[in-house]
Design a protein around this motif. Structure first.
Motif, mmCIF file in Angstrom:
data_model
loop_
_atom_site.group_PDB
_atom_site.id
_atom_site.type_symbol
_atom_site.label_atom_id
_atom_site.label_comp_id
_atom_site.label_asym_id
_atom_site.label_seq_id
_atom_site.Cartn_x
_atom_site.Cartn_y
_atom_site.Cartn_z
ATOM 1 N N LEU A 1 0.832 -1.208 0.000
ATOM 2 C CA LEU A 1 0.000 0.000 0.000
ATOM 3 C C LEU A 1 0.861 1.250 0.000
ATOM 4 O O LEU A 1 0.552 2.221 -0.702
ATOM 5 N N VAL A 2 1.943 1.252 0.775
ATOM 6 C CA VAL A 2 2.849 2.397 0.759
ATOM 7 C C VAL A 2 3.414 2.595 -0.646
ATOM 8 O O VAL A 2 3.518 3.724 -1.148
ATOM 9 N N ALA A 3 3.745 1.488 -1.309
ATOM 10 C CA ALA A 3 4.357 1.563 -2.634
ATOM 11 C C ALA A 3 3.408 2.131 -3.685
ATOM 12 O O ALA A 3 3.872 2.640 -4.716
ATOM 13 N N THR A 4 2.096 2.099 -3.453
ATOM 14 C CA THR A 4 1.177 2.716 -4.417
ATOM 15 C C THR A 4 1.362 4.231 -4.467
ATOM 16 O O THR A 4 0.920 4.883 -5.411
ATOM 17 N N GLY A 5 2.051 4.792 -3.470
ATOM 18 C CA GLY A 5 2.295 6.231 -3.445
ATOM 19 C C GLY A 5 3.620 6.647 -4.052
ATOM 20 O O GLY A 5 3.955 7.840 -4.053
ATOM 21 N N LEU A 6 4.406 5.698 -4.585
ATOM 22 C CA LEU A 6 5.689 6.052 -5.188
ATOM 23 C C LEU A 6 5.482 7.037 -6.334
ATOM 24 O O LEU A 6 4.596 6.874 -7.172
ATOM 25 N N GLY A 7 6.305 8.070 -6.313
ATOM 26 C CA GLY A 7 6.166 9.134 -7.301
ATOM 27 C C GLY A 7 5.271 10.260 -6.839
ATOM 28 O O GLY A 7 5.234 11.330 -7.451
ATOM 29 N N GLU A 8 4.546 10.032 -5.735
ATOM 30 C CA GLU A 8 3.657 11.063 -5.193
ATOM 31 C C GLU A 8 3.933 11.283 -3.712
ATOM 32 O O GLU A 8 4.423 12.338 -3.308
ATOM 33 N N THR A 9 3.625 10.284 -2.894
ATOM 34 C CA THR A 9 3.782 10.438 -1.442
ATOM 35 C C THR A 9 4.937 9.614 -0.882
ATOM 36 O O THR A 9 5.234 9.704 0.311
ATOM 37 N N ALA A 10 5.571 8.784 -1.709
ATOM 38 C CA ALA A 10 6.603 7.873 -1.197
ATOM 39 C C ALA A 10 7.805 7.828 -2.128
ATOM 40 O O ALA A 10 7.689 7.988 -3.346
ATOM 41 N N ILE A 11 8.972 7.597 -1.528
ATOM 42 C CA ILE A 11 10.227 7.396 -2.249
ATOM 43 C C ILE A 11 10.816 6.083 -1.748
ATOM 44 O O ILE A 11 10.961 5.881 -0.534
ATOM 45 N N ARG A 12 11.136 5.195 -2.695
ATOM 46 C CA ARG A 12 11.756 3.934 -2.288
ATOM 47 C C ARG A 12 13.203 4.177 -1.861
ATOM 48 O O ARG A 12 13.951 4.923 -2.525
ATOM 49 N N LEU A 13 13.596 3.567 -0.729
ATOM 50 C CA LEU A 13 14.961 3.665 -0.220
ATOM 51 C C LEU A 13 15.702 2.358 -0.474
ATOM 52 O O LEU A 13 15.094 1.292 -0.551
ATOM 53 N N ASP A 14 17.006 2.456 -0.595
ATOM 54 C CA ASP A 14 17.819 1.286 -0.901
ATOM 55 C C ASP A 14 19.145 1.421 -0.169
ATOM 56 O O ASP A 14 19.457 2.469 0.407
#
Length: 341
Positions: free
Chosen positions: A38-51
């Motif tokens: 669910l968090v990943a559905t916000g990538l590009g808007e509300t979330a940034i993937r960390l690595d």
């Protein structure tokens, strides 16, 4: 973004529209997916993937200043404000040893990470391989936003696609039948304990689950009580200011509050502590059993209250405030003896 992710994003948006106060963990359960997805559905808007190596990331969290640390399991949410201090690792096991934020970290379970900005709240959120939340760090109005931006930029993943590889949930551990346990030896090992930290190793040695240990304990070392009596303990320590320790954990993190609990607020199925720097939200209806547990140490007996759910999972542990080398406070023993036995 895949069609599958777009569908989930649409489903999640519809769910939130109908259930604006629902927690994301509950939304994930009702939608049949993981919280990380669910968090990943916000990538590009509300979330940034960390690595990258999350151990190195955590070593930089002290630069954020005053934050709120959140660790939870299915039954309780533990929120503590303060500064991350003294972050260290020995292999995949880590410690955060501050006066306010006190953590035990098991990094082998930290697989997915995100920087999340939603409804004006900025956070770092970490998840297991199967997408279950391990630990979250929220900025406060006293945090250093520039340091947050620097950290996120350093650990920003090249791949910002919404697709996540989610592992299957681990199978629950199979409990050893009582008949296969050397109960007398186990009970003697309990009596011979020198440190509370040796308790977990003892359970592994004798292949005993934590709840099973309560039933197999030497006489008087684990006495079943009720959550109503545990609430009376909370009431008494809130009235007297007696400092306690509350441990809440999951596979990847144990978070500890040490200090007073003052404002107790029951709300529906939730038992809440709502203090300025510490909040606890515990589902009363999840507590299937509660125990008064005594463990010998070189400093004398240490007394805890331990809560379990219906599946035998540990919900929380509660101790009187103490440190190694210092005997347990008699005031804590008196409160537990009076109200919980």
């Amino acid at each position: 973004m895949t069609t599958e992710t777009l569908d989930l994003k649409t489903l999640y948006a519809a769910f939130r529209a109908e259930n604006p106060k629902a927690r994301i963990r509950d939304a994930a359960a009702q939608l049949g997916v993981s919280e990380a997805e669910l968090v990943a559905t916000g990538l590009g808007e509300t979330a940034i993937r960390l690595d990258g190596d999350f151990r190195e990331l955590l070593k930089q969290v002290p630069s954020l200043g005053y934050v709120m640390a959140l660790t939870r399991n299915d039954s309780v949410v533990h929120e503590r404000k303060g500064d991350y201090q003294n972050v260290s690792f020995n292999g995949h096991v880590g410690l955060v040893l501050g006066e306010d934020i006190d953590l035990r970290l098991f990094m082998m379970h930290w697989k997915h990470g995100f920087a999340v900005s939603e409804n004006g709240r900025r956070s770092l959120q970490f998840f297991t391989g199967d997408g279950e939340a391990v630990h979250k760090i929220y900025l406060t109005d006293q945090s250093h936003e520039a340091a947050y931006d620097t950290l996120v930029a350093e650990f920003r993943a090249v791949d910002q696609s919404a697709h996540l590889t989610i592992d299957p949930k681990p199978e629950p551990a199979t409990e050893t039948p009582d008949s296969d346990i050397a109960v007398a030896d186990f009970q003697q090992a309990w009596r011979d304990l020198q440190d509370t930290h040796d308790f977990f190793g003892m359970l592994r040695t004798y292949k005993v689950s934590r709840l099973q240990a309560m039933y197999l304990a030497p006489e008087g070392f684990a006495v079943q009580t009720s959550f109503d009596k545990v609430k009376l303990v909370f009431k008494r320590v809130s009235e007297t200011g007696l400092p306690i320790m509350i441990f809440v954990g999951n596979r990847g993190c144990i978070q500890i509050h040490t200090g007073e609990v003052r404002k107790l607020v029951p709300m529906g199925p939730w038992f809440n502590v709502l203090d300025p720097a510490f909040n606890l939200h515990l589902r009363e209806d999840h507590v299937a059993s509660a125990w008064v547990v005594k463990k010998p140490t070189v400093d004398g007996i240490v007394t805890s209250l331990e809560l379990f759910d219906a599946a035998g999972n540990q919900i929380a542990l509660i101790f009187g405030k103490r440190k190694p080398g210092i005997p347990e406070q008699q005031d804590w023993r008196d409160v537990v003896a009076e109200l919980a036995e």
